[in-house]
Design a protein around this motif. Structure first.
Motif, mmCIF file in Angstrom:
data_model
loop_
_atom_site.group_PDB
_atom_site.id
_atom_site.type_symbol
_atom_site.label_atom_id
_atom_site.label_comp_id
_atom_site.label_asym_id
_atom_site.label_seq_id
_atom_site.Cartn_x
_atom_site.Cartn_y
_atom_site.Cartn_z
ATOM 1 N N LYS A 86 16.889 -1.785 -6.273
ATOM 2 C CA LYS A 86 16.435 -2.842 -5.102
ATOM 3 C C LYS A 86 15.690 -3.946 -5.488
ATOM 4 N N GLY A 87 14.747 -3.458 -6.518
ATOM 5 C CA GLY A 87 13.940 -4.820 -7.061
ATOM 6 C C GLY A 87 14.676 -5.715 -7.823
ATOM 7 N N LYS A 88 15.768 -5.373 -8.618
ATOM 8 C CA LYS A 88 16.790 -5.960 -9.255
ATOM 9 C C LYS A 88 17.697 -6.934 -8.351
ATOM 10 N N LYS A 89 17.778 -6.403 -7.047
ATOM 11 C CA LYS A 89 18.718 -7.107 -6.238
ATOM 12 C C LYS A 89 17.858 -8.183 -5.832
ATOM 13 N N LYS A 90 16.590 -7.922 -5.426
ATOM 14 C CA LYS A 90 15.648 -8.961 -4.705
ATOM 15 C C LYS A 90 15.411 -10.282 -5.824
ATOM 16 N N ALA A 91 15.160 -9.687 -6.834
ATOM 17 C CA ALA A 91 14.669 -10.644 -8.193
ATOM 18 C C ALA A 91 16.019 -11.453 -8.405
ATOM 19 N N GLY A 92 17.008 -11.002 -8.374
ATOM 20 C CA GLY A 92 18.288 -11.651 -8.804
ATOM 21 C C GLY A 92 18.714 -12.728 -7.522
ATOM 22 N N TRP A 93 18.213 -12.279 -6.287
ATOM 23 C CA TRP A 93 18.552 -13.451 -5.141
ATOM 24 C C TRP A 93 17.460 -14.370 -5.498
ATOM 25 N N MET A 94 16.321 -14.156 -5.964
ATOM 26 C CA MET A 94 15.371 -15.041 -6.132
ATOM 27 C C MET A 94 15.875 -16.153 -7.234
ATOM 28 N N GLN A 95 16.553 -15.612 -8.428
ATOM 29 C CA GLN A 95 17.219 -16.380 -9.289
ATOM 30 C C GLN A 95 18.147 -17.448 -8.524
ATOM 31 N N ILE A 96 19.174 -16.755 -7.757
ATOM 32 C CA ILE A 96 20.042 -17.420 -7.156
ATOM 33 C C ILE A 96 19.515 -18.685 -6.341
ATOM 34 N N ASP A 97 18.401 -18.228 -5.454
ATOM 35 C CA ASP A 97 17.788 -19.303 -4.589
ATOM 36 C C ASP A 97 17.295 -20.305 -5.180
ATOM 37 N N ASP A 98 16.760 -20.301 -6.658
ATOM 38 C CA ASP A 98 16.192 -21.194 -7.368
ATOM 39 C C ASP A 98 17.161 -22.034 -8.250
ATOM 40 N N LEU A 99 18.513 -21.724 -8.136
ATOM 41 C CA LEU A 99 19.614 -22.213 -8.876
ATOM 42 C C LEU A 99 19.824 -23.617 -8.539
ATOM 43 N N LYS A 100 19.668 -24.622 -9.500
ATOM 44 C CA LYS A 100 20.031 -25.978 -9.762
ATOM 45 C C LYS A 100 21.082 -26.404 -10.551
ATOM 46 N N ILE A 101 21.926 -27.423 -10.327
ATOM 47 C CA ILE A 101 22.885 -27.920 -11.368
ATOM 48 C C ILE A 101 22.154 -29.232 -11.682
ATOM 49 N N GLU A 102 21.990 -29.220 -13.234
ATOM 50 C CA GLU A 102 21.240 -30.607 -13.504
ATOM 51 C C GLU A 102 22.428 -31.838 -13.586
ATOM 52 N N LYS A 103 21.760 -32.883 -12.978
ATOM 53 C CA LYS A 103 22.378 -34.101 -13.118
ATOM 54 C C LYS A 103 22.205 -34.847 -14.469
#
Length: 191
Positions: A86-103
Protein backbone atom coordinates in the motif's frame (compact mmCIF):
# COMPACT_ATOMS: atom_id res chain seq x y z
CA UNK A 1 -7.12 13.86 -13.21
CA UNK A 2 -8.46 15.44 -10.04
CA UNK A 3 -11.45 13.12 -9.85
CA UNK A 4 -9.00 10.17 -9.72
CA UNK A 5 -6.66 11.82 -7.22
CA UNK A 6 -8.47 10.26 -4.22
CA UNK A 7 -8.04 6.85 -5.79
CA UNK A 8 -4.29 7.34 -5.74
CA UNK A 9 -4.09 10.12 -3.11
CA UNK A 10 -0.79 10.92 -1.46
CA UNK A 11 -0.27 12.05 2.14
CA UNK A 12 -0.89 15.72 2.83
CA UNK A 13 1.95 16.48 5.24
CA UNK A 14 5.38 17.32 3.84
CA UNK A 15 7.17 15.11 6.36
CA UNK A 16 5.10 12.07 5.35
CA UNK A 17 5.87 12.80 1.69
CA UNK A 18 9.58 13.13 2.50
CA UNK A 19 9.57 9.80 4.35
CA UNK A 20 7.72 7.97 1.57
CA UNK A 21 9.95 9.50 -1.13
CA UNK A 22 13.04 8.42 0.77
CA UNK A 23 11.75 4.89 1.25
CA UNK A 24 10.75 4.44 -2.40
CA UNK A 25 14.24 5.54 -3.48
CA UNK A 26 16.22 3.89 -0.69
CA UNK A 27 14.08 0.78 -0.34
CA UNK A 28 14.61 0.20 3.37
CA UNK A 29 16.10 1.95 6.37
CA UNK A 30 18.12 0.05 8.95
CA UNK A 31 18.75 1.55 12.39
CA UNK A 32 20.48 0.08 15.44
CA UNK A 33 17.66 -1.10 17.71
CA UNK A 34 19.80 -1.06 20.84
CA UNK A 35 20.23 2.69 20.70
CA UNK A 36 17.91 4.73 22.91
CA UNK A 37 18.25 7.43 20.24
CA UNK A 38 16.42 5.52 17.52
CA UNK A 39 14.80 8.63 15.98
CA UNK A 40 17.98 10.72 16.26
CA UNK A 41 19.90 8.01 14.38
CA UNK A 42 17.11 7.80 11.82
CA UNK A 43 17.18 11.56 11.19
CA UNK A 44 20.98 11.47 10.84
CA UNK A 45 20.73 8.73 8.22
CA UNK A 46 17.97 10.49 6.24
CA UNK A 47 19.21 14.02 5.48
CA UNK A 48 15.80 15.09 4.21
CA UNK A 49 14.35 14.63 7.72
CA UNK A 50 16.84 16.94 9.49
CA UNK A 51 14.51 19.91 9.14
CA UNK A 52 11.87 18.26 11.38
CA UNK A 53 11.80 17.78 15.13
CA UNK A 54 12.48 14.31 16.56
CA UNK A 55 8.92 14.10 17.88
CA UNK A 56 7.42 15.01 14.52
CA UNK A 57 9.48 12.33 12.74
CA UNK A 58 8.60 9.72 15.37
CA UNK A 59 4.88 10.59 15.26
CA UNK A 60 4.82 10.54 11.46
CA UNK A 61 6.47 7.12 11.21
CA UNK A 62 3.92 5.65 13.57
CA UNK A 63 1.02 7.36 11.74
CA UNK A 64 2.30 5.87 8.49
CA UNK A 65 2.50 2.49 10.19
CA UNK A 66 -1.11 2.80 11.46
CA UNK A 67 -2.22 3.69 7.92
CA UNK A 68 -0.51 0.52 6.67
CA UNK A 69 2.02 2.42 4.54
CA UNK A 70 5.22 1.40 6.35
CA UNK A 71 6.24 -1.59 8.43
CA UNK A 72 8.91 -2.12 11.06
CA UNK A 73 10.59 -5.28 12.21
CA UNK A 74 13.52 -6.03 14.47
CA UNK A 75 16.19 -8.60 13.74
CA UNK A 76 19.71 -8.98 15.21
CA UNK A 77 19.49 -5.69 17.11
CA UNK A 78 18.51 -3.79 13.98
CA UNK A 79 15.21 -2.11 13.19
CA UNK A 80 14.17 -2.34 9.56
CA UNK A 81 11.68 0.16 8.14
CA UNK A 82 10.17 -0.48 4.71
CA UNK A 83 7.19 0.38 2.54
CA UNK A 84 4.24 -2.00 2.45
CA UNK A 85 2.52 -2.70 -0.88
CA UNK A 86 0.00 0.00 0.00
CA UNK A 87 2.88 2.36 0.83
CA UNK A 88 4.59 1.59 -2.49
CA UNK A 89 1.40 2.54 -4.32
CA UNK A 90 1.13 5.84 -2.42
CA UNK A 91 4.80 6.64 -2.96
CA UNK A 92 4.49 5.66 -6.62
CA UNK A 93 1.59 8.04 -7.05
CA UNK A 94 3.71 10.80 -5.50
CA UNK A 95 6.35 10.16 -8.19
CA UNK A 96 3.67 10.35 -10.88
CA UNK A 97 2.22 13.49 -9.32
CA UNK A 98 5.64 15.22 -9.44
CA UNK A 99 6.39 14.08 -13.01
CA UNK A 100 7.48 16.80 -15.46
CA UNK A 101 8.84 16.77 -19.03
CA UNK A 102 11.91 18.96 -19.39
CA UNK A 103 11.71 21.51 -22.17
CA UNK A 104 15.13 21.81 -23.85
CA UNK A 105 16.57 25.13 -24.99
CA UNK A 106 16.30 23.98 -28.59
CA UNK A 107 13.76 21.56 -30.06
CA UNK A 108 15.33 18.53 -31.78
CA UNK A 109 12.68 18.55 -34.55
CA UNK A 110 11.18 15.22 -33.50
CA UNK A 111 7.59 14.56 -32.47
CA UNK A 112 6.71 12.08 -29.73
CA UNK A 113 3.43 10.36 -30.48
CA UNK A 114 1.88 8.30 -27.72
CA UNK A 115 -0.66 5.68 -28.77
CA UNK A 116 -2.68 3.71 -26.30
CA UNK A 117 -5.40 1.11 -26.38
CA UNK A 118 -6.40 0.33 -22.81
CA UNK A 119 -9.25 -2.11 -22.14
CA UNK A 120 -12.53 -0.97 -20.60
CA UNK A 121 -11.81 -2.99 -17.46
CA UNK A 122 -8.84 -0.64 -16.85
CA UNK A 123 -10.98 2.44 -17.38
CA UNK A 124 -9.79 4.18 -14.20
CA UNK A 125 -6.17 3.86 -15.32
CA UNK A 126 -7.04 5.01 -18.83
CA UNK A 127 -8.76 8.14 -17.49
CA UNK A 128 -5.95 8.85 -15.02
CA UNK A 129 -3.38 8.45 -17.82
CA UNK A 130 -5.31 10.89 -20.05
CA UNK A 131 -5.42 13.40 -17.21
CA UNK A 132 -1.68 13.05 -16.61
CA UNK A 133 -0.92 13.46 -20.32
CA UNK A 134 -2.84 16.75 -20.26
CA UNK A 135 -0.84 17.85 -17.19
CA UNK A 136 2.37 16.98 -19.07
CA UNK A 137 1.20 19.24 -21.92
CA UNK A 138 0.55 16.45 -24.42
CA UNK A 139 -1.96 17.50 -27.08
CA UNK A 140 -4.62 15.24 -28.54
CA UNK A 141 -3.49 14.26 -32.03
CA UNK A 142 -6.31 11.82 -32.79
CA UNK A 143 -8.46 9.55 -30.64
CA UNK A 144 -6.09 7.75 -28.19
CA UNK A 145 -3.09 9.39 -29.90
CA UNK A 146 -1.29 12.21 -28.08
CA UNK A 147 1.63 14.33 -29.22
CA UNK A 148 4.50 16.18 -27.54
CA UNK A 149 7.68 17.62 -29.10
CA UNK A 150 10.06 16.85 -26.23
CA UNK A 151 11.97 13.76 -25.15
CA UNK A 152 9.74 11.91 -22.69
CA UNK A 153 10.82 8.25 -22.86
CA UNK A 154 11.66 8.06 -19.12
CA UNK A 155 8.41 9.74 -18.13
CA UNK A 156 6.29 7.48 -20.36
CA UNK A 157 8.11 4.38 -19.07
CA UNK A 158 7.39 5.48 -15.49
CA UNK A 159 3.69 5.99 -16.31
CA UNK A 160 3.58 2.66 -18.14
CA UNK A 161 5.14 0.88 -15.18
CA UNK A 162 2.99 2.67 -12.59
CA UNK A 163 -0.26 1.85 -14.35
CA UNK A 164 0.88 -1.70 -15.14
CA UNK A 165 0.44 -1.26 -18.89
CA UNK A 166 1.96 -3.61 -21.45
CA UNK A 167 3.77 -2.83 -24.69
CA UNK A 168 0.54 -3.75 -26.50
CA UNK A 169 -1.45 -1.17 -24.51
CA UNK A 170 0.86 1.84 -24.86
CA UNK A 171 3.44 2.77 -27.49
CA UNK A 172 5.67 5.80 -27.97
CA UNK A 173 6.66 6.66 -31.53
CA UNK A 174 9.31 9.24 -32.40
CA UNK A 175 8.93 10.86 -35.82
CA UNK A 176 10.35 13.82 -37.73
CA UNK A 177 7.26 14.12 -39.92
CA UNK A 178 3.62 14.02 -38.90
CA UNK A 179 2.00 15.98 -41.74
CA UNK A 180 0.10 19.17 -41.07
CA UNK A 181 2.12 19.98 -37.98
CA UNK A 182 1.66 23.79 -38.20
CA UNK A 183 -1.14 23.66 -35.65
CA UNK A 184 1.01 21.70 -33.19
CA UNK A 185 4.09 23.86 -33.73
CA UNK A 186 1.94 26.85 -32.83
CA UNK A 187 0.43 25.10 -29.78
CA UNK A 188 3.90 24.28 -28.45
CA UNK A 189 5.41 27.63 -29.44
CA UNK A 190 7.83 26.07 -31.91
CA UNK A 191 7.14 28.22 -34.98
Amino acid sequence: MNKYRNYFSSPKSEIAKDILRFLIIGGMVTIAATSPFFIVNLIKSVKRLKKYSNKKVYDTFYKLEKQGLVNFYEKNNQIYIFLTEKGKKKAGWMQIDDLKIEKPNKWDGKWRILLFDIAEMKRTYREALRGKLKELNFQLFQKSAWINPYDCVKEINLLKSFFGLSDKEIKLIVSREIGGDKKFKKLFGLD
